[in-house]
Design a protein around this motif. Structure first.
Motif, PDB file in Angstrom:
ATOM      1  N   PRO A  38       4.615  18.666  -3.570  1.00  0.00           N
ATOM      2  CA  PRO A  38       5.600  17.797  -4.208  1.00  0.00           C
ATOM      3  C   PRO A  38       5.661  18.027  -5.714  1.00  0.00           C
ATOM      4  O   PRO A  38       4.685  18.444  -6.328  1.00  0.00           O
ATOM      5  N   THR A  39       6.810  17.738  -6.275  1.00  0.00           N
ATOM      6  CA  THR A  39       6.931  17.740  -7.729  1.00  0.00           C
ATOM      7  C   THR A  39       6.208  16.516  -8.264  1.00  0.00           C
ATOM      8  O   THR A  39       6.403  15.409  -7.748  1.00  0.00           O
ATOM      9  N   PRO A  40       5.345  16.663  -9.256  1.00  0.00           N
ATOM     10  CA  PRO A  40       4.693  15.480  -9.833  1.00  0.00           C
ATOM     11  C   PRO A  40       5.745  14.567 -10.451  1.00  0.00           C
ATOM     12  O   PRO A  40       6.647  15.030 -11.163  1.00  0.00           O
ATOM     13  N   ILE A  41       5.660  13.307 -10.142  1.00  0.00           N
ATOM     14  CA  ILE A  41       6.601  12.326 -10.677  1.00  0.00           C
ATOM     15  C   ILE A  41       5.896  11.599 -11.817  1.00  0.00           C
ATOM     16  O   ILE A  41       4.917  10.876 -11.601  1.00  0.00           O
ATOM     17  N   THR A  42       6.341  11.783 -13.034  1.00  0.00           N
ATOM     18  CA  THR A  42       5.759  11.118 -14.194  1.00  0.00           C
ATOM     19  C   THR A  42       6.464   9.784 -14.394  1.00  0.00           C
ATOM     20  O   THR A  42       7.694   9.726 -14.518  1.00  0.00           O
ATOM     21  N   ILE A  43       5.695   8.716 -14.399  1.00  0.00           N
ATOM     22  CA  ILE A  43       6.262   7.369 -14.524  1.00  0.00           C
ATOM     23  C   ILE A  43       5.521   6.606 -15.611  1.00  0.00           C
ATOM     24  O   ILE A  43       4.415   6.971 -16.025  1.00  0.00           O
ATOM     25  N   ASP A  44       6.145   5.534 -16.082  1.00  0.00           N
ATOM     26  CA  ASP A  44       5.549   4.701 -17.121  1.00  0.00           C
ATOM     27  C   ASP A  44       4.539   3.743 -16.514  1.00  0.00           C
ATOM     28  O   ASP A  44       4.791   3.113 -15.478  1.00  0.00           O
ATOM     29  N   SER A  45       3.396   3.626 -17.177  1.00  0.00           N
ATOM     30  CA  SER A  45       2.446   2.573 -16.861  1.00  0.00           C
ATOM     31  C   SER A  45       2.477   1.583 -18.027  1.00  0.00           C
ATOM     32  O   SER A  45       3.499   1.471 -18.714  1.00  0.00           O
ATOM     33  N   THR A  46       1.408   0.882 -18.278  1.00  0.00           N
ATOM     34  CA  THR A  46       1.391  -0.131 -19.333  1.00  0.00           C
ATOM     35  C   THR A  46       0.933   0.449 -20.663  1.00  0.00           C
ATOM     36  O   THR A  46       0.347   1.524 -20.725  1.00  0.00           O
ATOM     37  N   LYS A  47       1.217  -0.276 -21.732  1.00  0.00           N
ATOM     38  CA  LYS A  47       0.790   0.060 -23.090  1.00  0.00           C
ATOM     39  C   LYS A  47       1.280   1.432 -23.536  1.00  0.00           C
ATOM     40  O   LYS A  47       0.605   2.128 -24.299  1.00  0.00           O
ATOM     41  N   GLY A  48       2.427   1.858 -23.023  1.00  0.00           N
ATOM     42  CA  GLY A  48       2.997   3.125 -23.443  1.00  0.00           C
ATOM     43  C   GLY A  48       2.410   4.349 -22.774  1.00  0.00           C
ATOM     44  O   GLY A  48       2.778   5.475 -23.123  1.00  0.00           O
ATOM     45  N   ALA A  49       1.499   4.177 -21.820  1.00  0.00           N
ATOM     46  CA  ALA A  49       0.874   5.317 -21.136  1.00  0.00           C
ATOM     47  C   ALA A  49       1.774   5.821 -20.013  1.00  0.00           C
ATOM     48  O   ALA A  49       2.593   5.072 -19.459  1.00  0.00           O
ATOM     49  N   LYS A  50       1.614   7.084 -19.678  1.00  0.00           N
ATOM     50  CA  LYS A  50       2.337   7.675 -18.560  1.00  0.00           C
ATOM     51  C   LYS A  50       1.342   8.252 -17.555  1.00  0.00           C
ATOM     52  O   LYS A  50       0.277   8.749 -17.941  1.00  0.00           O
ATOM     53  N   ILE A  51       1.718   8.180 -16.272  1.00  0.00           N
ATOM     54  CA  ILE A  51       0.875   8.690 -15.196  1.00  0.00           C
ATOM     55  C   ILE A  51       1.715   9.539 -14.259  1.00  0.00           C
ATOM     56  O   ILE A  51       2.949   9.504 -14.302  1.00  0.00           O
ATOM     57  N   ASN A  52       1.048  10.298 -13.407  1.00  0.00           N
ATOM     58  CA  ASN A  52       1.734  11.078 -12.376  1.00  0.00           C
ATOM     59  C   ASN A  52       1.418  10.501 -11.006  1.00  0.00           C
ATOM     60  O   ASN A  52       0.287  10.052 -10.755  1.00  0.00           O
ATOM     61  N   ILE A  53       2.413  10.549 -10.127  1.00  0.00           N
ATOM     62  CA  ILE A  53       2.130  10.283  -8.711  1.00  0.00           C
ATOM     63  C   ILE A  53       2.711  11.434  -7.894  1.00  0.00           C
ATOM     64  O   ILE A  53       3.668  12.094  -8.294  1.00  0.00           O
ATOM     65  N   TYR A  54       2.088  11.690  -6.745  1.00  0.00           N
ATOM     66  CA  TYR A  54       2.515  12.741  -5.816  1.00  0.00           C
ATOM     67  C   TYR A  54       2.639  12.076  -4.447  1.00  0.00           C
ATOM     68  O   TYR A  54       1.712  11.381  -4.000  1.00  0.00           O
ATOM     69  N   CYS A  55       3.766  12.284  -3.778  1.00  0.00           N
ATOM     70  CA  CYS A  55       4.002  11.652  -2.483  1.00  0.00           C
ATOM     71  C   CYS A  55       4.076  12.711  -1.382  1.00  0.00           C
ATOM     72  O   CYS A  55       4.787  13.711  -1.516  1.00  0.00           O
ATOM     73  N   TYR A  56       3.350  12.466  -0.303  1.00  0.00           N
ATOM     74  CA  TYR A  56       3.283  13.427   0.800  1.00  0.00           C
ATOM     75  C   TYR A  56       3.668  12.730   2.108  1.00  0.00           C
ATOM     76  O   TYR A  56       3.146  11.647   2.429  1.00  0.00           O
ATOM     77  N   GLU A  57       4.532  13.368   2.886  1.00  0.00           N
ATOM     78  CA  GLU A  57       4.854  12.878   4.215  1.00  0.00           C
ATOM     79  C   GLU A  57       3.833  13.411   5.209  1.00  0.00           C
ATOM     80  O   GLU A  57       3.347  14.541   5.090  1.00  0.00           O
ATOM     81  N   ASN A  58       3.478  12.600   6.184  1.00  0.00           N
ATOM     82  CA  ASN A  58       2.518  13.052   7.189  1.00  0.00           C
ATOM     83  C   ASN A  58       3.113  14.201   8.002  1.00  0.00           C
ATOM     84  O   ASN A  58       4.337  14.360   8.098  1.00  0.00           O
ATOM     85  N   THR A  59       2.273  15.005   8.594  1.00  0.00           N
ATOM     86  CA  THR A  59       2.716  16.184   9.354  1.00  0.00           C
ATOM     87  C   THR A  59       2.431  16.050  10.845  1.00  0.00           C
ATOM     88  O   THR A  59       2.477  17.027  11.580  1.00  0.00           O
ATOM     89  N   SER A  60       2.134  14.834  11.300  1.00  0.00           N
ATOM     90  CA  SER A  60       1.766  14.648  12.709  1.00  0.00           C
ATOM     91  C   SER A  60       2.957  14.300  13.588  1.00  0.00           C
ATOM     92  O   SER A  60       2.862  14.330  14.814  1.00  0.00           O
ATOM     93  N   GLY A  61       4.077  13.906  12.964  1.00  0.00           N
ATOM     94  CA  GLY A  61       5.242  13.513  13.760  1.00  0.00           C
ATOM     95  C   GLY A  61       5.359  12.023  13.962  1.00  0.00           C
ATOM     96  O   GLY A  61       6.419  11.510  14.322  1.00  0.00           O
ATOM     97  N   SER A  62       4.269  11.300  13.760  1.00  0.00           N
ATOM     98  CA  SER A  62       4.318   9.831  13.864  1.00  0.00           C
ATOM     99  C   SER A  62       3.462   9.252  12.746  1.00  0.00           C
ATOM    100  O   SER A  62       2.368   9.744  12.472  1.00  0.00           O
ATOM    101  N   SER A  63       3.968   8.215  12.107  1.00  0.00           N
ATOM    102  CA  SER A  63       3.293   7.680  10.923  1.00  0.00           C
ATOM    103  C   SER A  63       2.458   6.454  11.253  1.00  0.00           C
ATOM    104  O   SER A  63       2.760   5.699  12.179  1.00  0.00           O
TER     105      SER A  63
END
Length: 665
Positions: free
Chosen positions: A24-49
């Motif tokens: 996944p493309t790292p998603i840079t988002i705002d946190s508190t006090k002016g800090a920024k963080i990254n999140i990465y989201c992955y879909e499961n590969t089993s066919g059922s969540s």
């Protein structure tokens, strides 16, 4: 514009990973006090969540990449996806983020300053959970996540606790189902990154009488530290990991919100947090699992650990793992079984060693190194060499040099040295204990005695208790029994046998005044009798006179030395050499006798107690100094008159670029 459309237009890759090999493309988002963080989201590969996704939270001076594993079997992300879990990974503040919209991680944005702590990391967890589940719900079919399960490593557990207790600016939204904490420092770390500028933290040995497995950090500016071989980190966060920090005291025995099912994994070989720090003492609803042979850093890439976690997530209460609800929380036991420590005497002063001693930690470390060089303690000397390199780099920063240039110059070399410290620490810890020539029995006024020896004699000491093993003679030839040190031991056959064995094989015991005369019966040979301070009136003025000269009396210029006595001797071996006699009754006050290959020096002085209470004169302190220095050699020393030429060969076990000598007469 929906998130999907935004991803197709603006991002070079998918906003979340949907295939087995997709990143996944790292998603840079705002946190508190002016800090920024990254999140990465992955879909499961089993066919059922599964019912809930999993959030992975890294630890101190780390990033989400720690969960990727060295191979497929130890890759948490891939294996969770294979088993039906959508996954969210967070890079908390301090890690590089996308600062200019080019979808590349180029620099950290820590916010208003680098002074963030665990409460701020808790905000990062709350923001990552909320935004990560929003993205999954919006972009994947049939998702309506309201809660996630969380797996943390190390300091990540404190971030989750801070979020769930609403310690930061992001209030807890009751969106965590289960948290599994791997090696959490819930009561602090026994092995922190040490700011080289904070010398009290750099040399922990003053307080633990042991060299801990420290990595070193250099102070840059704005409450920011640089950890060679890693990245920049917050100095405040480092301080909060200390066992006595205000933050840890504020959450002591709390743990995560009570609505969260909490489980904790502990490693038997974890030198970073030990096996006592993870335990949350007043919670009986937390399940624990102990992993034999597991160190701190292998939790994130271990197949066995992952199997236990997966079993717990899927089976819940029916799982056979994390079922222990009453582990011990005992800091002393943790040290007792720790690296380089194999006897109770080595742990006797783990907390208050040198408490009140008027000497800097670095000075005491230098005193120890002086002897370590003579004894060729190779690992301890390597530890010292590494320390000096870090100090050199820190001095360049403090002198105003370009931080970027200094990092380019030193990062690789010092990063390698930080790794070596982890390899050396167990051996260096043992060598630190072995280095002193003098041991002090931890009974009676032992704190006062070690204070006197360190401050006035300039000798480091090793503290032992009555369970010591006689083979310490290989390193500590001199054993000091402080005032009152034989109290309660005169009837212990085990202690008396150990003491006799120690002296018989060549050790020298120096015994000070005791409470009762029968206490002296513990001394080797069993022939010493006398009166203790409870049975005699102390004498302060002209208490004793020199009966026979010995080299330990060479600094005494008066027939009646200015020393304080309380007690005297009535029984002693026939061949004993009586050095001082009490003035009032001519009974021995100091004498020495041979026992096997060793020597016993007995006295009715109470110099340790007297030193702390202002009753020890300079003459008495000099006498204690001379007794100890003579005892280290254990033989008659050569004597030279003023102006007389002499040569002395001094063996050294290592090449030095310079050496210093102190000549004392």
């Amino acid at each position: 514009m929906t998130i999907i459309a935004f991803a197709l237009v603006a991002f070079p890759g998918p906003i979340f990973a949907s295939g087995e090999t997709g990143n996944p493309t790292p998603i840079t988002i705002d946190s508190t006090k002016g800090a920024k963080i990254n999140i990465y989201c992955y879909e499961n590969t089993s066919g059922s969540s599964k019912e809930k996704p999993v959030l992975l939270v890294h630890g101190f001076n780390s990033s989400g990449s720690v969960w990727s594993g060295e191979n497929e079997k130890t890759n948490y992300i891939k294996n969770l996806r294979k088993n039906g879990y959508d996954v969210i990974v967070v890079d908390m503040r301090g890690n590089p983020v996308d600062t200019n919209g080019d979808h590349k991680l180029d620099a950290p944005v820590a916010g208003n300053s680098w002074g963030y702590g665990a409460g701020d990391l808790g905000d990062d967890v709350g923001v990552a959970l909320q935004e990560g589940m929003r993205i999954l719900n919006k972009n994947l079919p049939d998702r309506n996540y309201k809660k996630a399960d969380v797996i943390t490593h190390s300091t990540g557990a404190l971030a989750v606790t801070a979020y769930s207790r609403s310690i930061g600016l992001v209030p807890y939204r009751d969106n965590i189902g289960t948290v599994i904490e791997l090696a959490p420092p819930n009561n602090g770390s026994t092995s922190l990154v040490a700011n080289i500028k904070n010398i009290l933290a750099v040399i922990p040995s003053v307080f633990t009488q042991s060299v801990a497995a420290y990595q070193y950090a250099l102070e840059v500016a704005d409450n920011k530290i640089w950890i060679p071989g890693s990245r920049m980190e917050s100095e405040n966060l480092r301080k909060e990991l200390s066992p006595d920090s205000m933050f840890l005291k504020s959450i002591q025995d709390l743990g995560p919100d009570m609505r969260i099912k909490t489980f904790i994994a502990i490693g038997s070989e974890d030198w970073v947090v030990g096996d006592w720090s993870p335990v949350i003492g007043k919670r009986d609803d937390i399940g624990y699992e102990y992993f034999l042979g597991m160190d701190h850093f292998n939790f994130c890439n271990n197949e066995t650990v992952f199997a236990a976690i997966l079993d717990k997530l899927e089976k819940g209460e029916e799982s056979a793992f994390f079922k222990r609800f009453k582990p011990y929380k005992n800091k002393q036991l943790a040290f007792l079984s720790g690296p380089g420590i194999d006897h109770p005497d080595d742990t006797f002063d783990t907390v208050d060693f040198a408490e009140g001693v008027d000497i800097s930690p670095r000075k005491l470390f230098d005193l120890t190194l002086r002897i370590a060089a003579r004894k060729n303690k190779a690992y301890l000397m390597k530890y010292w060499e590494i320390l000096t390199l870090f100090e050199t780099a820190q001095s360049e920063i403090s002198a105003g040099g370009s931080v970027d240039n200094i990092i380019d110059k030193w990062d690789a070399a010092l990063g390698d040295k930080n790794k070596l410290l982890q390899s050396y620490y167990m051996y260096a810890s043992r060598e630190y204990l072995e280095s002193p020539d003098i041991a002090v029995l931890a009974n009676g006024y032992s704190n006062e005695m070690r204070k006197l020896i360190i401050e006035k004699v300039g000798e480091p000491v090793r503290v032992i208790d009555q369970a010591f093993e006689p083979y310490i003679l290989e390193e500590q030839k001199v054993l000091v029994i402080p005032t009152g040190g034989l109290s309660g031991l005169s009837h212990s056959a085990i202690f008396k046998n150990k003491l006799s064995e120690y002296v018989k094989n060549g050790g020298i015991v120096i015994c000070f005044s005791q409470q009762y005369g029968y206490d002296f019966n513990a001394l080797p040979g069993g022939e010493v009798k006398g009166y203790g301070w409870q049975e005699d009136a102390s004498c302060h003025t002209k208490a004793a006179y020199i009966a026979n000269f010995h080299q330990i009396l060479s600094s005494q210029s008066e027939l009646y030395p200015d020393i304080k006595l309380d007690g005297y001797f009535t029984g002693y071996p026939d061949e004993a050499a009586i050095l001082l006699r009490r003035s009032k009754n001519q009974m021995p006050a100091i004498f020495m006798y041979n026992f096997g290959k060793g020597i016993v020096i007995a006295s009715s002085m109470y110099s340790d107690w007297g030193y702390l209470n202002g009753q020890a004169s300079s003459s008495e302190i000099n006498l204690v100094r001379d007794i100890l220095r003579w005892a280290k050699s254990g033989k008659i020393l050569p004597e030279y008159k003023s102006g007389e030429y002499f040569e002395q060969e001094i063996p050294v076990n290592k090449d030095f670029n310079k050496m210093g000598f102190i000549l004392k007469s």
